[in-house]
Design a protein around this motif. Sequence first.
Motif, short mmCIF file in Angstrom:
data_model
loop_
_atom_site.label_atom_id
_atom_site.label_comp_id
_atom_site.label_asym_id
_atom_site.label_seq_id
_atom_site.Cartn_x
_atom_site.Cartn_y
_atom_site.Cartn_z
N ARG A 84 100.98 110.01 -27.27
CA ARG A 84 101.53 110.93 -26.27
C ARG A 84 102.98 111.31 -26.53
NH1 ARG A 84 98.01 113.44 -22.62
NH2 ARG A 84 96.13 112.16 -22.62
N TYR A 85 103.77 110.34 -27.00
CA TYR A 85 105.23 110.56 -27.03
C TYR A 85 105.88 110.29 -28.38
CZ TYR A 85 104.07 109.98 -22.08
OH TYR A 85 103.48 110.07 -20.84
N GLY A 86 105.08 109.87 -29.36
CA GLY A 86 105.66 109.56 -30.66
C GLY A 86 106.51 108.31 -30.66
N LEU A 87 106.29 107.42 -29.71
CA LEU A 87 107.05 106.18 -29.61
C LEU A 87 106.21 105.04 -30.20
CD1 LEU A 87 108.45 106.53 -25.98
CD2 LEU A 87 109.80 106.48 -28.09
N ALA A 88 106.72 104.39 -31.23
CA ALA A 88 106.00 103.32 -31.90
C ALA A 88 106.41 101.97 -31.32
CB ALA A 88 106.28 103.35 -33.39
N TYR A 89 105.43 101.23 -30.79
CA TYR A 89 105.67 99.88 -30.27
C TYR A 89 104.70 98.90 -30.91
CZ TYR A 89 108.66 101.79 -26.58
OH TYR A 89 109.67 102.41 -25.89
N ASP A 90 105.19 97.72 -31.21
CA ASP A 90 104.36 96.65 -31.75
C ASP A 90 103.60 96.01 -30.59
OD1 ASP A 90 103.31 94.21 -32.67
OD2 ASP A 90 104.96 93.90 -34.07
N PRO A 91 102.26 96.07 -30.59
CA PRO A 91 101.52 95.52 -29.45
C PRO A 91 101.69 94.02 -29.27
CG PRO A 91 100.02 96.14 -31.23
CD PRO A 91 101.37 96.69 -31.58
N ASP A 92 102.11 93.32 -30.32
CA ASP A 92 102.27 91.87 -30.22
C ASP A 92 103.62 91.45 -29.66
OD1 ASP A 92 99.72 91.30 -31.24
OD2 ASP A 92 100.44 91.50 -33.31
N THR A 93 104.65 92.26 -29.88
CA THR A 93 106.01 91.84 -29.49
C THR A 93 106.71 92.80 -28.54
OG1 THR A 93 107.02 92.94 -31.40
CG2 THR A 93 106.33 90.64 -31.68
N GLU A 94 106.15 94.02 -28.36
CA GLU A 94 106.87 95.03 -27.59
C GLU A 94 106.06 95.59 -26.43
OE1 GLU A 94 110.08 96.93 -30.57
OE2 GLU A 94 108.04 97.64 -30.93
N VAL A 95 104.99 94.91 -26.05
CA VAL A 95 104.16 95.31 -24.92
C VAL A 95 103.87 94.09 -24.06
CG1 VAL A 95 101.97 96.34 -24.18
CG2 VAL A 95 103.06 97.15 -26.29
N LEU A 96 103.98 94.25 -22.74
CA LEU A 96 103.69 93.17 -21.80
C LEU A 96 102.87 93.74 -20.65
CD1 LEU A 96 104.16 90.24 -20.70
CD2 LEU A 96 106.23 91.15 -19.58
N VAL A 97 101.71 93.13 -20.39
CA VAL A 97 100.85 93.54 -19.28
C VAL A 97 101.28 92.81 -18.02
CG1 VAL A 97 98.48 93.64 -18.41
CG2 VAL A 97 98.95 94.03 -20.85
N THR A 98 101.32 93.52 -16.90
CA THR A 98 101.80 92.95 -15.63
C THR A 98 100.81 93.24 -14.51
OG1 THR A 98 102.99 95.01 -15.10
CG2 THR A 98 104.21 93.31 -16.32
N THR A 99 101.04 92.61 -13.36
CA THR A 99 100.22 92.86 -12.18
C THR A 99 100.74 94.12 -11.49
OG1 THR A 99 99.84 90.49 -11.96
CG2 THR A 99 99.28 91.85 -10.08
N GLY A 100 100.36 95.24 -12.04
CA GLY A 100 100.84 96.51 -11.53
C GLY A 100 102.28 96.78 -11.91
N ALA A 252 109.02 97.86 -24.49
CA ALA A 252 110.45 97.72 -24.74
C ALA A 252 110.62 96.98 -26.06
CB ALA A 252 111.13 96.94 -23.61
N ASN A 253 111.85 96.83 -26.51
CA ASN A 253 112.06 96.11 -27.76
C ASN A 253 111.78 94.61 -27.54
OD1 ASN A 253 114.34 94.93 -26.62
ND2 ASN A 253 115.80 95.88 -28.01
N PRO A 254 111.61 93.83 -28.59
CA PRO A 254 111.19 92.43 -28.43
C PRO A 254 112.11 91.60 -27.54
CG PRO A 254 110.88 93.10 -30.71
CD PRO A 254 111.62 94.23 -30.03
N ALA A 255 113.42 91.81 -27.64
CA ALA A 255 114.35 91.01 -26.84
C ALA A 255 114.16 91.29 -25.35
CB ALA A 255 115.79 91.29 -27.27
N LEU A 256 113.99 92.55 -24.99
CA LEU A 256 113.79 92.90 -23.58
C LEU A 256 112.43 92.40 -23.09
CD1 LEU A 256 115.30 96.49 -23.51
CD2 LEU A 256 116.16 94.51 -22.26
N VAL A 257 111.39 92.55 -23.89
CA VAL A 257 110.07 92.07 -23.49
C VAL A 257 110.11 90.56 -23.29
CG1 VAL A 257 107.70 91.67 -24.31
CG2 VAL A 257 108.71 93.94 -24.47
N THR A 258 110.77 89.84 -24.18
CA THR A 258 110.87 88.38 -24.04
C THR A 258 111.58 88.01 -22.75
OG1 THR A 258 110.87 88.05 -26.43
CG2 THR A 258 111.80 86.28 -25.08
N ALA A 259 112.65 88.74 -22.41
CA ALA A 259 113.38 88.45 -21.18
C ALA A 259 112.50 88.70 -19.96
CB ALA A 259 114.64 89.31 -21.12
#
Length: 393
Positions: A84-100, A252-259
């Motif tokens: 959709r946006y041309g934004l590349a994210y690593d599904p292992d380190t840059e994506v986090l699923v949440t409760t809504g 987000a980037n790995p550091a932000l996702v980790t936080a």
Amino acid sequence: MTQGRPLLNRRLAEFGTTIFAEMSALAARTGSINLGQGFPDTDGPEEIREAAVRALRAGHGNQYPPGPGVPELRTAIAEHQQRRYGLAYDPDTEVLVTTGATEAIAAALLALLEPGDEVIALEPYYDSYAACIAMAGGTRVPVTLHPHEGAYRLDLDELRAAVTPRTRLILLNTPHNPTGTVLTREELAAVAELACERDLLVVTDEVYEHLVFEGEHIPLASFPGMRERTVSISSAGKTFSFTGWKVGWITANPALVTAVRSAKQFLTYVSGGPLQYAVAEALRLPDSYFDALRADLRAKRDLLSNGLAEAGFEVYKPAGTYFVTTDIRPLGGERDGLAFCRALPERCGVVAIPNAVFYDHREQGAPFVRFAFCKRTDVLAEAVTRLKSIGPS
């Protein structure tokens, strides 16, 4: 009380029962058409519901899913951002699923704020923003969107003036609830420039990303310098009409996702395992699904907006979301949106939400009222008929 103290934490003392619960209860009690709370009155695609059933029966996600979310959904989210946006994210380190998206916002603010940090939010804002900032010990600093020539606009000078040495982050929502504003490329570029200049984090709530009728949705993370400082949030509820599933995510980037994950793991830890597999399939639906969704909601927007205008409201036709904001003052003598909404069910059998509850500066929002149009066409048509019968109180 015990030990002479109120039971509720003082940070939450200003937050009681939400206006959505109050107005939905009022709708049920009076048998009114509920155009207040933003949930569809029909389910989303049958094939996605069946995907959830298949996952349940196959035992996929019935036990604790992985903390970051099931790999299938994280991969689908990353593919969606790229496609959709041309934004590349690593599904292992840059994506986090949440409760809504609500939990995503709470976890992001709890993770990224220290007590006393200032958070700039666009006013009017969704009520959970204020509560989450308070729970994190932050201080909210509203920047007001002002109505102008039929739409709400961001004053970039006011935004810049709101930044102080204590500002930690900007909490952005576009497409914007409740005003329906979609921030333009120029406005977003100015926000990005300010964030980079003052070294600010940005949390963006983009749950209405696929509900844009005028203009386009542009993720802030796509602007120069912003990918490393932006937490982008979205969810399945608004796009696929399964609001009860509460499946959201951040990129987000790995550091932000980790936080953010560090806070999220002590909120729900995980949730909705089988539903995550279904949402992974939903994100891969063809473009025709998203096009049809927009076309359907655009027609419903026009139906309700035109009906409200004919009933005497001043209407701010939204460029996005599935809400329309109105000014009740042209009705004659009406100035208090909260009183108006509490009386509306008895006057014509329709429930709406007063925008004043979304403001720190309550007087700024006093005469404005929000209606939801994510309902069946026949329901909206009946609501329009009822609203046209309204006269001065």
